[in-house]
Structures are given as structure tokens and as C-alpha cells.
Design an enzyme around this catalytic site. Structure first.
Site, short mmCIF file in Angstrom:
data_model
loop_
_atom_site.label_atom_id
_atom_site.label_comp_id
_atom_site.label_asym_id
_atom_site.label_seq_id
_atom_site.Cartn_x
_atom_site.Cartn_y
_atom_site.Cartn_z
NE ARG A 93 23.42 -44.29 -11.00
CZ ARG A 93 22.25 -43.76 -11.26
NH1 ARG A 93 21.57 -44.15 -12.32
NH2 ARG A 93 21.74 -42.85 -10.47
N GLY A 126 23.67 -50.71 -13.60
CA GLY A 126 24.94 -49.99 -13.55
C GLY A 126 25.04 -48.83 -14.52
NE ARG A 176 30.09 -37.41 -8.54
CZ ARG A 176 29.08 -38.17 -8.10
NH1 ARG A 176 27.84 -37.73 -8.19
NH2 ARG A 176 29.31 -39.36 -7.59
CG ASP A 252 23.12 -42.51 0.20
OD1 ASP A 252 22.13 -42.33 0.94
OD2 ASP A 252 23.02 -42.69 -1.03
CG ASN A 253 22.39 -38.83 -2.20
OD1 ASN A 253 23.14 -39.68 -2.66
ND2 ASN A 253 21.08 -38.86 -2.39
#
Length: 486
Positions: A93, A126, A176, A252-253
Site C-alpha cells: 500500500r 492498499g 515517510r 521486513d520491518n
């Protein structure tokens, strides 16, 4: 100063090609409006602190307008989620809009979260909701103010677009910023799909642009991994010292840069609880506060596995073995400073561990304890803090050891107070404060989220009239567990 519609782009990641990302255009949200923006994050792009043209913010970051030089792409990666490998994740997303160069020559990724469906949405819509977007915004700006490395947040855009989670909510986007959005999971994806040429291409890209000093090493990729270990050891030490619980430390973070990344159901500790679980989906406590250190090491080992086509196993193991001692050294240094101690002594680790043991199970506010400890002389401060502890006799023994330690170090009380106030925040991002700001924002009132952001940008300074932001949580706001749904 630059203007928002006149940024300088250099989209290096996009040039890696289609194996690494997919071109996707943002899907606009309806009736976009600016909820909050960060002057500090704007300054990173040489933009003025004042958001005078709110309509332009809403257009650009609500997906209605795009810079001509932008190349929005959804990145592909995989990762270990709660210990199990998920072979295909990716930006479900969010879109990397491009990379902007500021006047200092720094590259900043512009990543729009909540930009709509991508090939990696995995049946999702998304979208991001206003609630989670505000939470990520507040944390992204609060942690750097505490000295904790983090991705940054430029702004949140609200909308009238409906989305359904546990209930009907409104969609939002968050812009971000980070020097890179490459995650551990990027390397895992190319390793487990046996695309070793692309794995090397990615490693070379990261080496060139983010670990350039490692190029001079005899084995550059080994040197790069060692730096990743070093950065993560310091990052996790800062989390633990300041009582930050991430909540979803999937690989993945995890940022390859060693910064706090992908905020979800995070929390700062209220009462100290080493076993605190902030994510209500984490039934087993895998990502509890006390587990963050071993999980960070586990995640680094997962990254090391993905790098085995490029680095000898013995070198990877040697770097992994550095993690715990590096973490312990950083953590002890930070805790020593939080206690107002400037010189290392042999028993400091025992002093810190004994304090945490006394805090466990007591009604001791973790952040305010250190702030109050520096307000007065040790004798007076310790006497006022004593009633918060369950085992007061045990606390008295700790207090006497601490008092002697301060006395041995010497120095005047005013210097000690200034040192302690410079590292012990008066204002921290408590979940109940974020929740109050979110509830107001959901009713269209953005005053509270903007004020909270402003207060948290100066966490160590007393701010007249802002006393309510220092208060311990009410009963309803204690030990909140936050949903992963966002």
C-alpha cells in the site's frame, strides 16, 4: 529555501530495474486535507517550516498530483514474520515516489504510505487509516527528538474515503522520509528465489550509496554487514534504555540502515514491565519488550543467511558475535547517563539491573522515575520516589548503593541536574496521548495532534502550559495493546 513543487529528484533505486520494483501510480484519496506536518522533516528537504499552501500538500500527498520527475514504484521484498518465512511481501500500500536531493547533497526517499493497491497488496485495499497514520507520524518525529535513529514523517493527509478494518474508518496517507527503504527482507527475497545476480546488484547498490566507507575494506560486503550489526546494536540499546517497544520486529520491518522503521502497534513503557507486549496479535510474546534484544540478533542472523552467496560464513558469524557485547556496552552507557553518572565503575551493570528488578511489579513510571531522580539531591529524590515501590526495603538498599555511587563521583547538584535533564525526557509518546489526539482528529479536529507533535519535538525541555502531557496514564490508558490493523 525550496518550494514543495520544485524538488530535485535523483531516482537511483528505480534505475535498478524491474526485478526490484514495479511502476505504479498513486490512487487518489477523496477530499484530501492536511492533518499535520513536521517542520523538522520539511527542513530535511530545505522546505520552509510553515505549511502555508495546505492545498498543495493535500494534492501532492493525497495522490492527486505528481512531480514530473517522480517515478512511483512499489518495491518487492519478502521476510520472516513472527519467525515464519513469507516468500512474497512487498509494498502492498506504499509507493516510493522517488529520491530527493537536498542542498547538503543528501538523498531522501519520498515514500507515500496508503497510496492504493499494488501488485503486492495480497488481497488488501492498499489503504492506510487515519489512526495508524497519525501514530506513525508521531513516533517518526518523537524518536529522533530522543536521539533514537528513525525514518521520518513529513505529513499526514486525511480524506473522506471510507475503509473497513474492525470498523468503518477513513483513509489517510503518510509521507515517510528515509535515506533508504531497503529492508532485510529485500535481501531475503533475492536469496530465497535464488536470484543471486540481483542479490549482488542490490548489495552493490547499498554498499555504494549507504556504506561507501566499506569499499576500502578488503572484503567490502563483510565490512558492510559488520556495520549493519553495529548500527542495530546501538539502535536496540536506545530502544531498551528509553523503554520503546516496537511490536512487530519482522525482518521486513528491519531497515538495512539500522533505523527504527515501519511503526505499527508500538508503545513506550508506562510502568516498567520487562515482559510488556504492545501488540495484541502477539499471543506468544515473541516481540515483547525483553525479547527485542534476542530478536534483533535473530533477524541479523536471517540477514546473514541471505548474504552467504557474498560473504564467508565465518565472517558473518564473527560479526554476529559482536552484537550482544556491543549492545551491552551501548545500553550500559545510556543507562549510566540516565542515572546521572559520568564515569564508568565496575558495579554499574549490577546497579542498573537491580533497579529494573525493583521496578518490575511496582507502580513505577519508567520515564518519570529518571526525570524525578534528577530534580533534587539524591537523598530527597530517592525519598520522594520510595513510595512507588512494592518492596521498599529492597529499594532502600538500592538507593543507598546509588547514593554512595553519586557521592564517589562527586560534582555539584546543579551540574548533575542539567546532565540528567538533557537525557531524561519530561514528555514521552504515551499511547493514551496518541489515542486522545486520534479521537479528536477522527472528528475533524487536528489541534491536539499538532500540539502533541510540537511538545514531543522538545522532549527534554519544560514547556509552560504543557503539564498535562507529563501525566501518567489514566486507568483506561494503562498497558494498552494496539492492533496491527492499519
Amino acid at each position: 529555501m525550496k518550494s514543495l513543487d520544485d524538488l530535485d529528484f535523483d531516482n537511483r533505486f528505480a534505475r535498478l530495474g524491474g526485478a526490484f520494483s514495479t511502476e505504479v501510480l498513486p490512487d487518489p484519496i477523496a477530499e484530501p486535507r492536511l492533518v499535520v506536518a513536521s517542520p523538522a522533516a520539511l527542513a530535511l528537504l530545505d522546505l520552509p517550516a510553515e505549511t502555508s499552501d495546505e492545498a498543495l500538500f493535500a494534492e501532492l500527498f493525497g495522490g492527486h498530483k505528481l512531480w514530473s520527475e517522480a517515478e512511483p514504484r512499489a518495491m518487492v521484498y519478502s521476510g520472516h514474520q513472527f519467525g515464519s518465512y513469507n516468500p512474497r511481501l512487498g509494498d502492498g500500500r506504499g509507493l516510493l515516489l522517488g529520491e530527493v536531493i537536498n542542498q547538503a547533497g543528501e538523498h531522501w526517499d519520498l515514500h507515500l504510505k496508503g497510496a492504493g493497491q499494488t501488485p503486492y497488496s495480497r488481497m488488501g485495499d492498499g489503504r492506510a487509516v487515519l489512526r495508524s497514520s497519525i501514530r506513525e507520524f508521531l513516533a517518526s518525529e518523537a524518536l529522533p527528538a530522543l536521539g533514537i535513529p528513525s525514518s521520518r514523517a513529513l505529513c499526514v493527509i486525511g480524506s473522506s474515503t471510507p475503509v473497513w478494518r474492525e470498523k468503518k474508518e477513513s483513509a489517510a496517507t503518510l509521507l515517510r522520509l528515509a535515506p533508504s527503504h531497503v529492508r532485510f527482507g529485500h535481501f531475503e527475497y533475492f536469496y530465497y528465489t535464488r536470484q543471486h545476480d540481483q542479490l549482488k546488484q542490490l548489495a552493490a547498490f547499498v554498499l555504494e550509496h549507504h556504506f561507501a566507507d566499506c569499499n576500502a575494506a578488503e572484503r567490502p560486503y563483510a565490512a558492510m554487514f559488520r556495520q549493519v550489526v553495529e548500527r542495530n546494536a546501538e539502535l536496540i540499546a536506545r530502544w531498551q534504555a528509553y523503554g520503546f517497544c516496537h511490536g512487530v520486529m519482522n525482518t521486513d520491518n528491519m531497515s538495512i540502515l539500522g533505523i527504527t522503521f515501519d511503526y505499527g502497534p508500538y508503545a513506550f513503557l508506562d510502568d516498567f514491565d520487562a515482559n510488556h507486549i504492545c501488540n495484541h496479535s502477539d499471543d506468544a510474546g515473541r516481540y515483547s519488550f525483553s525479547n527485542q534484544v534476542p530478536i534483533a540478533h535473530w533477524n541479523l542472523a536471517a540477514l546473514a543467511q541471505a548474504l552467504t552467496p557474498l560473504v564467508e560464513v565465518d565472517e558473518l558469524r564473527a560479526s554476529l558475535d559482536l552484537f550482544l557485547p556491543l549492545y551491552q556496552a551501548h545500553y550500559l552507557d545510556l543507562m549510566r547517563r540516565r542515572l546521572g553518572l559520568g564515569v564508568a565503575a565496575e558495579n554499574d551493570q549490577a546497579l542498573v539491573q537491580e533497579l529494573l528488578q525493583r521496578m518490575q511489579g511496582s507502580a513505577v513510571d519508567y520515564s518519570l522515575f529518571f526525570r524525578r531522580l534528577g530534580e533534587e539531591t539524591p537523598e530527597r529524590a530517592l525519598a520522594s520516589l520510595r513510595d512507588d515501590f512494592v518492596d521498599r526495603e529492597a529499594f532502600d538498599r538500592w538507593a543507598e548503593a546509588y547514593r554512595r555511587r553519586v557521592e564517589e563521583e562527586g560534582g555539584d547538584q546543579e551540574s548533575r541536574r542539567r546532565r540528567m535533564h538533557a537525557v531524561n525526557p519530561l514528555y514521552v509518546l504515551r499511547n493514551y496521548l496518541a489515542q486522545q489526539a486520534i479521537e479528536a482528529a477522527e472528528q475533524g479536529d487536528y489541534t491536539e495532534v499538532r500540539l502533541l507533535h510540537q511538545v514531543l519535538s522538545r522532549p527534554f525541555e519544560e514547556q509552560p502550559g504543557m503539564e498535562r502531557f507529563t501525566r501518567r496514564p489514566p486507568d483506561w490508558g494503562r498497558h494498552l495493546e494496539i492492533s496491527c490493523s492499519s
